[in-house]
Every structure is written in structure tokens, then in C-alpha cells.
Design an enzyme around this catalytic site. Structure first.
Site, PDB file in Angstrom:
ATOM      1  N   LEU A 197      71.049  28.812  31.053  1.00 27.43           N
ATOM      2  CA  LEU A 197      71.585  29.992  30.339  1.00 27.43           C
ATOM      3  C   LEU A 197      70.426  30.941  30.002  1.00 27.43           C
ATOM      4  CD1 LEU A 197      73.699  28.492  27.257  1.00 27.43           C
ATOM      5  CD2 LEU A 197      74.381  29.879  29.056  1.00 27.43           C
ATOM      6  N   ASP A 198      70.602  32.166  30.233  1.00 32.71           N
ATOM      7  CA  ASP A 198      69.428  33.027  29.805  1.00 32.71           C
ATOM      8  C   ASP A 198      68.834  32.675  28.388  1.00 32.71           C
ATOM      9  OD1 ASP A 198      69.900  34.320  31.933  1.00 32.71           O
ATOM     10  OD2 ASP A 198      70.937  36.090  31.091  1.00 32.71           O
ATOM     11  N   ARG A 199      67.568  32.860  28.348  1.00 34.36           N
ATOM     12  CA  ARG A 199      66.719  32.667  27.139  1.00 34.36           C
ATOM     13  C   ARG A 199      67.295  33.239  25.710  1.00 34.36           C
ATOM     14  NH1 ARG A 199      60.209  33.476  26.036  1.00 34.36           N
ATOM     15  NH2 ARG A 199      60.223  32.773  23.670  1.00 34.36           N
TER      16      ARG A 199
END
Length: 321
Positions: free
Chosen positions: A143-145
Site C-alpha cells: 500500500l502507498d505510505r
């Protein structure tokens, strides 16, 4: 071969490893060292080939000399593992499901899934620290940060292999909630636009993804859940799983996600006062076959208090179309 006058370990490449990527070679040779740490020290230039820094994708040649500072490889990793336990204890409270094969957590926005690019650790390093008796822990996906929500981790190699196969065959379904600017057309249900990643010359952490005819085929499904005065709450299901896919496809359609610092519009964000200070993109639901039992498994991750407050504020301005 180890240099007697230093702590440098030198490996000479033979025909056996010809054309193998250096990251794969190192991950295979140092199985007890997490992959994320291997990538980190490669990026830092702590591992050199023929006395030069190389990228993880570098393909080995016969007689290449790989130089590794052994103490750094082991002691530095051990130090990082020890010092972060008190910093990552919060991860235990985020676990939604765990058994002998998998862990599923509700990742907060702002927490990276792995270390690197200036971060000493991420979720996977934190879990390895907290589960020191667990010999295997690997991310199934990422997942993106800035994105929150469901993150799946494998506790056995067999589980990772099974779940990766499900990803390749598109058996795993990932549903997101996204709040976008504007009134999303109800008939706009599929965006099929190829994506291409462009690495920044200055920082890999600032790479950008663009719609490009020469990019990778990318498909995302969008479904309207609720309309508000100037925003739309969407249920989003990416069919392919490319970097920043949902964010770029939403922007490409002309409806950027709220508070997307990379692909959004600050001018629009500044016009809305919803108590929101983070990207409104949340991995809400996950459906997959359990890697051991084969039972269809469905999990949901609740929204954090910031996103709940935002939707509560918006509920005063619901509209029907």
C-alpha cells in the site's frame, strides 16, 4: 573470500550465477536477512560490484567481484531490529486477523509498508521485530505510505506462494474507499488507461506515474456510493495492481482524490474545510482464498477517526442525482 585486513567479504561470480539479478542473488545467499534490508544497503552503496555502486536490477557477469561489509550487513540489521521494538509496538493493536499462515493489519496513513528511502523501518520490519520467533514474514502486496487500510502478510513461504498466485490470477479482490473532488459521473464505471512510471533523477521516493500509451495495461472499476455538494465517495476496485493506480486513474478522469499531495490539486483541497489532513484513500475490504484451508475469506478495515469525521461533516451536504 574474506579480506584478512578488513571486514570486507568478497564474492566472485561464476557461470552458475551469470545474468542473475544482484538483488535476487543476495536474497538467496542471505536468507536470514530481510529483503527490505538488502535493498536498503544496495541503495546506500554498502554492497558494491567491482568497487562500484549498482542498482538492484543489475545482472551479474562472470568474474564480477561483489564486496560486502559483513559487520554492517549483520550488526546494523541487528541494531535496527532491536531499537525499533518500542517504536512499533502499536502495530499489535492494528492486527485484525492472525493465524499460523497470515497476518492482516489495518495500516495507518503515513506508515510505510517497508523501510528505505530515508525510513529506517516500515510495517514489515516492525512485525519482524515483534515476531522474533517467526522465521518467515513477507508482504503479500503493498500500500502507498499515505494510503490506509488492509495489508496482508504471509507467515509461511507456502502461504506467500499461494497468495501471489491468487494475485496473478486476479482471485484476490481489493476494495477501496476514495473521496474525490467533483461530481463523479454515475456511468463512468471503468477506467482502462495504461500507466508508466517515471523515476525522479533526484529521489526514487518521488517517482511519478503517468497515463502513457506505452505503459502497462491498467484497469480500475469505480462505483458511486454517495454524492455530496462538491465531492463524491467512491468504492474502487483495481483489477490490475500498479503503483499509484487508483490515484492516477482518478486524476486522469478529472476527479482527483482529496489531499493527494502527489496527484491532487491543492487549490481544490484548500477550498474544503473538513478536518482532513491526509489522502482519503482507504483499503476497505479484502477477499481471498485462505492459503491453508482454501476457504473464501472476507475482511473489512474500519476507517480511522479523521476519515470518519470528514464523512460526518460531509453528511450535512448530501445530494441526490
Amino acid at each position: 573470500m574474506k579480506n584478512k585486513h578488513s571486514d570486507i567479504n568478497t564474492i566472485i561470480i561464476t557461470n552458475r550465477n551469470l545474468n542473475q539479478r544482484i538483488d535476487n542473488f543476495l536474497n538467496s545467499k542471505f536468507k536470514k536477512i530481510p529483503k527490505s534490508f538488502i535493498y536498503k544497503i544496495l541503495r546506500k552503496g554498502k554492497i558494491k560490484v567491482n568497487k562500484k555502486r549498482v542498482k538492484p536490477l543489475y545482472k551479474l557477469k562472470i568474474n564480477d567481484e561483489i564486496s560486502i561489509i559483513s559487520s554492517y550487513l549483520y550488526n546494523e540489521h541487528k541494531t535496527i531490529s532491536n531499537i525499533k521494538k518500542n517504536k512499533v509496538a502499536f502495530l499489535n493493536k492494528l492486527i485484525l486477523y492472525e493465524d499460523d499462515y497470515i497476518i492482516v493489519i489495518n495500516k495507518p496513513s503515513g506508515v510505510a509498508v517497508h523501510g528505505g528511502s530515508g525510513l529506517s523501518f516500515g510495517v514489515i520490519e516492525g512485525l519482524r521485530s515483534l515476531r522474533s520467533n517467526c522465521s518467515f514474514l513477507e508482504l503479500v502486496h503493498r500500500l502507498d505510505r499515505s494510503t490506509s487500510g488492509l495489508l496482508l502478510i504471509a507467515k509461511k513461504r507456502s502461504a506467500l506462494k499461494c497468495l501471489h498466485e491468487q494475485l496473478r490470477n486476479r482471485f484476490i479482490k481489493k476494495d477501496y474507499l476514495a473521496l474525490v473532488h467533483g461530481i463523479w459521473p454515475s456511468n463512468l464505471k471503468i477506467i482502462n488507461a495504461p500507466l508508466k512510471k517515471q523515476i525522479s533523477l533526484y529521489s526514487s521516493s518521488r517517482s511519478m506515474v503517468y497515463v502513457d500509451i506505452n505503459g502497462k495495461p491498467s484497469e480500475t472499476y469505480f462505483q458511486v456510493k454517495e454524492y455530496f455538494r462538491s465531492t463524491t465517495l467512491l468504492k474502487v476496485r483495481p483489477i490490475t495492481g500498479h503503483t499509484h493506480q487508483i490515484r492516477v486513474h482518478a486524476m486522469h478522469a478529472g476527479y482527483p482524490i482529496l489531499f493527494d499531495g502527489r496527484y491532487g490539486k491543492n487549490s481544490l483541497d484548500n477550498q474544503i474545510d473538513l478536518g482532513l489532513n491526509r489522502l482519503f484513500l482507504h483499503a476497505h475490504a479484502l477477499t481471498f482464498l485462505h492459503p491453508k484451508t482454501g476457504v473464501m475469506t472476507y475482511l473489512e478495515a474500519p476507517l480511522d477517526t479523521i476519515l470518519i469525521k470528514c464523512l460526518t461533516n460531509l453528511s450535512l451536504n448530501k445530494i441526490k442525482i
